[in-house]
Design a protein around this motif. Structure first.
Motif: not given
Length: 292
Positions: A77-82, A84-92, A113-118
């Motif tokens: 199954c696909v796992k979404y790391n919410k 980590l995605a929020a942390e990426y957006m904060q830096y963007f 980006f790494p580890e967002i969807l695995t």
């Protein structure tokens, strides 16, 4: 029945979109030495596999190969790391503010980006998987034992035939041994008479020389022990079981007795038979190495 340590077994079990194939092969070895090659997801079954195999074999170098295939659609199954995605957006957002740039990040870009969807493998029901593996393992082991038994029967028949041939050599030496003493006595008497010419032969002295010679070449004890070892080997083969180590020890003893007979022999016929015995014993010992 006896078993050879050479064998092969294979079994393939397919149930509920899963398939497990087990193959095993073996050669002779002093102890039980099992090498297992299987997928990492089955590693936690290794102890149980080794325990199960001990029910089917006691000796031999065994190579075990296990393959596992899962054809179910829901095995990953696909796992979404919410977070980590929020942390990426904060830096963007911070980067856009720091450099007065537009934050043009799209969902498709963020997802790369790494580890967002695995991809994550679903948890396997260990009990259900073991039932499938155990079934394949037992099926392969049963086939494996059948080939060992067939080979063992062939070994036993050939060994018994060789033992009968060895007994024939022992019988010949047993019958021949008294004859060489009589022949020695006749030759010695004739030689003494020739040397003394018309003088009377000292019978007591002659008897002493013959006795010394008889004691020197006597192999009665060796023949009795050798016959006993041959009979014990044949009885063990007929009784069956895990007898490989026992027979190997007896074969060493037989070889020791044959060596002694050969070293004591002064007769060409007995020497030839002793050499034949040693040759047959070596053949027997080589085959015994392959008996469990």
């Amino acid at each position: 029945m006896i078993k050879s340590m050479t064998g092969f077994g294979r079994c393939e079990i397919a149930e509920a979109d899963r398939k497990i194939t087990v193959e095993m092969k073996s050669v002779n070895h002093r102890y039980l030495d099992v090498t297992i090659k299987m997928p990492k997801k089955l590693n936690f079954f290794e102890a149980a596999i080794r325990t199960e195999l001990k029910n089917y074999m006691q000796r031999g170098k065994v190579d075990l190969f296990i393959t596992y295939e899962d054809f179910t659609e829901s095995n990953v199954c696909v796992k979404y790391n919410k977070e980590l995605a929020a942390e990426y957006m904060q830096y963007f957002d911070r980067m856009a503010e720091d450099f007065s740039l537009d934050n043009d990040i799209r969902v498709s870009t963020l997802a790369r980006f790494p580890e967002i969807l695995t991809m994550e493998e679903q948890t396997v029901d260990e009990e259900q998987l073991w039932k499938l593996l155990d079934k394949a393992l037992k099926g392969a082991a049963e086939n494996f034992v059948e080939t060992r038994i067939r080979e063992g029967e062939n070994l036993r028949n050939d060994l018994i035939a060789k033992l009968e041939g060895m007994l024939a050599h022992v019988d010949f030496i047993t019958e021949r041994s008294p004859e060489i003493i009589e022949e020695y006595k006749e030759k010695l008497t004739k030689k003494v008479e020739e040397l003394l010419s018309d003088k009377q032969v000292d019978e007591s002295r002659l008897l002493m020389e013959v006795t010394i010679f008889a004691d020197k070449v006597c192999v009665d004890e060796e023949l009795v022990r050798l016959r006993s070892h041959i009979t014990a080997t044949r009885d063990a083969l007929l009784a069956g079981g895990s007898i490989g180590r026992k027979l190997d020890f007896i074969a060493q003893e037989m070889n020791r007795e044959a060596n002694t007979i050969l070293s004591k022999s002064s007769d060409l016929e007995i020497s030839n038979r002793a050499i034949e015995l040693k040759t047959e014993i070596e053949k027997v010992r080589e085959q015994i190495q392959n008996i469990e």
